[in-house]
Design a protein around this motif. Structure first.
Motif, PDB file in Angstrom:
ATOM      1  N   LYS A 116       0.821  -1.201   0.000  1.00  0.00           N
ATOM      2  CA  LYS A 116       0.000   0.000   0.000  1.00  0.00           C
ATOM      3  C   LYS A 116       0.866   1.267   0.000  1.00  0.00           C
ATOM      4  N   ILE A 117       1.846   1.309   0.904  1.00  0.00           N
ATOM      5  CA  ILE A 117       2.661   2.528   1.004  1.00  0.00           C
ATOM      6  C   ILE A 117       3.635   2.657  -0.164  1.00  0.00           C
ATOM      7  N   LEU A 118       3.990   1.512  -0.804  1.00  0.00           N
ATOM      8  CA  LEU A 118       4.903   1.556  -1.948  1.00  0.00           C
ATOM      9  C   LEU A 118       4.160   1.637  -3.282  1.00  0.00           C
ATOM     10  N   ASN A 119       2.819   1.543  -3.216  1.00  0.00           N
ATOM     11  CA  ASN A 119       1.990   1.632  -4.417  1.00  0.00           C
ATOM     12  C   ASN A 119       2.371   0.555  -5.437  1.00  0.00           C
ATOM     13  N   ARG A 120       2.386  -0.694  -4.980  1.00  0.00           N
ATOM     14  CA  ARG A 120       2.762  -1.817  -5.842  1.00  0.00           C
ATOM     15  C   ARG A 120       1.537  -2.572  -6.363  1.00  0.00           C
ATOM     16  N   LYS A 121       1.695  -3.162  -7.551  1.00  0.00           N
ATOM     17  CA  LYS A 121       0.686  -4.057  -8.109  1.00  0.00           C
ATOM     18  C   LYS A 121       1.049  -5.478  -7.674  1.00  0.00           C
ATOM     19  N   VAL A 122       0.180  -6.078  -6.867  1.00  0.00           N
ATOM     20  CA  VAL A 122       0.511  -7.375  -6.272  1.00  0.00           C
ATOM     21  C   VAL A 122      -0.648  -8.354  -6.394  1.00  0.00           C
ATOM     22  N   ILE A 123      -0.318  -9.607  -6.698  1.00  0.00           N
ATOM     23  CA  ILE A 123      -1.292 -10.696  -6.666  1.00  0.00           C
ATOM     24  C   ILE A 123      -0.864 -11.672  -5.580  1.00  0.00           C
ATOM     25  N   PHE A 124      -1.727 -11.864  -4.584  1.00  0.00           N
ATOM     26  CA  PHE A 124      -1.467 -12.819  -3.515  1.00  0.00           C
ATOM     27  C   PHE A 124      -2.215 -14.116  -3.830  1.00  0.00           C
ATOM     28  N   MET A 125      -1.463 -15.192  -3.996  1.00  0.00           N
ATOM     29  CA  MET A 125      -2.076 -16.492  -4.302  1.00  0.00           C
ATOM     30  C   MET A 125      -2.445 -17.211  -3.011  1.00  0.00           C
ATOM     31  N   PHE A 126      -3.700 -17.652  -2.917  1.00  0.00           N
ATOM     32  CA  PHE A 126      -4.168 -18.392  -1.749  1.00  0.00           C
ATOM     33  C   PHE A 126      -4.447 -19.847  -2.120  1.00  0.00           C
ATOM     34  N   HIS A 127      -4.028 -20.739  -1.247  1.00  0.00           N
ATOM     35  CA  HIS A 127      -4.219 -22.176  -1.480  1.00  0.00           C
ATOM     36  C   HIS A 127      -5.152 -22.771  -0.420  1.00  0.00           C
ATOM     37  N   GLY A 128      -4.794 -23.942   0.079  1.00  0.00           N
ATOM     38  CA  GLY A 128      -5.674 -24.692   0.962  1.00  0.00           C
ATOM     39  C   GLY A 128      -5.989 -24.060   2.297  1.00  0.00           C
ATOM     40  N   ASP A 129      -5.186 -23.076   2.741  1.00  0.00           N
ATOM     41  CA  ASP A 129      -5.449 -22.437   4.039  1.00  0.00           C
ATOM     42  C   ASP A 129      -6.832 -21.799   4.098  1.00  0.00           C
ATOM     43  N   LEU A 130      -7.387 -21.441   2.955  1.00  0.00           N
ATOM     44  CA  LEU A 130      -8.701 -20.817   2.942  1.00  0.00           C
ATOM     45  C   LEU A 130      -9.792 -21.748   3.476  1.00  0.00           C
TER      46      LEU A 130
END
Length: 384
Positions: A116-130
């Motif tokens: 957020k503070i660095l203004n980055r484009k990020v994709i967080f991949m979620f697996h089985g923990d969900l």
């Protein structure tokens, strides 16, 4: 200037998620002009071995990953993963897209804040923990539980440039009732791709025995182990069938033997190599999945794609994820309501030559084909 993706694998050890890692990396190489691949050297070696031929637009860069075998090293493993995540976020250009192929839950808040503070484009991949959003039998530590709890709250505010990714449309659909609207509205998905073998060899054993195998890890705490025991007991009356569990065994092998479940030699002591797994699967007539009906709502099954790769018919209990895949590829096997239905099916079955067109199925699940759908998702959020 061409499009660039930073692919970060700072959690994998050994063969963990190896096919997802390799196939998703290949998928991104089909979408972006340049892909920077951050990983440990052993993971790089294993990933490129699966790819066979590394795409020219992939450049490797080293990241340290701790092999956690004890509790203290487990903490160090998580700390290193968080530090390397921060390193990548700080080092990269805000025009680039960063893909974390596995989201370390207890470090997620820090990653979200920094992006957020660095203004980055990020994709967080979620697996089985969900799955633990609705399953109270969670083995997660308190920090990870808090992270899951946070994304359920209405006040959760993701970074403007952050998006959350899951493996499949059915998972995204199921996710809606378990997370906040702020999280759900920023969730994207792609289907699980796989780097399939073109030629699959079978071991033919003409002894009148039908061999059935369950694929994947077998742990005491896995919900489906009781289903395996129940199924094995139901097979007592069928002398023509042998039942195997193929994969890493974290259970007393003597108990499994007593229950009529055979294992591959030494699989109770170590993980099997992909070559050993393929060889063991090649002798099977059918592959079996007995996951509970309330499972696999928010996770994918890599073992299902191993089964498709092996070109073996699949027998499975119904659950959301398998129902979705079987609806798309109707002839890969049969779905059942319970174990008794599977046993009834086997009572009248004979060995038969498969008429399934695996070539078409494998083409549809290839990284190149899957990339076409995901590219549209990325264009919608201006990540391309």
């Amino acid at each position: 200037m061409g499009s660039k993706l930073i692919y970060v694998d700072n959690t994998s050890i050994g063969s963990k998620h190896e096919m997802f890692n390799a196939s998703s990396l290949k998928m991104f190489s089909e979408i972006y002009d340049d892909v920077i691949f951050y990983a440990s050297r052993p993971v790089k070696k294993n990933t490129f071995k699966i790819l066979k031929k590394k795409p020219n637009n992939i450049t490797y860069k080293f990241l340290p990953v701790i092999n956690a075998k004890k509790r203290i090293s487990g903490y160090l493993y998580a700390i290193i993963a968080m530090l390397t995540s921060c390193f990548v976020l700080i080092k990269t250009n805000k025009k680039d897209v960063i893909f974390f192929n596995y989201t370390v839950l207890w470090a997620f808040s820090a990653q979200n804040f920094l992006s957020k503070i660095l203004n980055r484009k990020v994709i967080f991949m979620f697996h089985g923990d969900l799955e633990y959003l609705y399953d109270s039998r969670s083995p997660l530590n308190s920090f990870s539980k808090k992270a899951l709890y946070r994304i359920k709250q209405k006040k959760f505010t993701p970074s403007k440039g952050a998006y959350f990714c899951v493996l499949g449309e059915s998972i995204k659909r199921n996710l809606k009732k378990h997370v906040s609207n702020n999280f759900y509205q920023k969730t994207i998905f792609f289907e699980h791709s796989y780097i399939f073998r073109e030629h699959v060899k079978d071991i033919i054993i003409n002894d009148g025995i039908i061999r059935i195998g369950h694929l994947g890890e077998l742990r005491k705490e896995k919900q489906f182990i009781n289903n395996l025991f129940k199924f094995s007991k139901l097979l007592d009356s069928l002398k023509k069938i042998k039942f195997y569990s193929i994969g890493r065994i974290y259970h007393d092998k003597n108990i499994l033997k007593k229950m009529g479940i055979e294992i591959i030699s030494d699989s109770d002591k170590r993980s099997l190599s992909r070559f050993e797994m393929d060889k063991a699967i090649s002798m099977l007539d059918y592959i079996l999945f007995l996951y509970p009906k309330d499972g696999y709502k928010l996770r994918a099954s890599g073992a299902l794609y191993d089964a498709i790769d092996s070109e073996k018919p699949i027998l499975s209990l119904k659950n959301d994820y398998f129902n979705n895949i079987f609806s798309k590829y109707k002839n890969i096997g049969c779905l059942f309501e319970n174990e008794n239905e599977i046993v009834d099916y086997l009572k009248n079955i004979k060995k038969q030559t498969s008429s399934i067109d695996y070539k078409i199925i494998k083409q549809k699940l290839s990284p190149k084909t899957v990339s076409l759908g995901f590219k549209k998702e990325l264009e919608k959020i201006d990540f391309l």
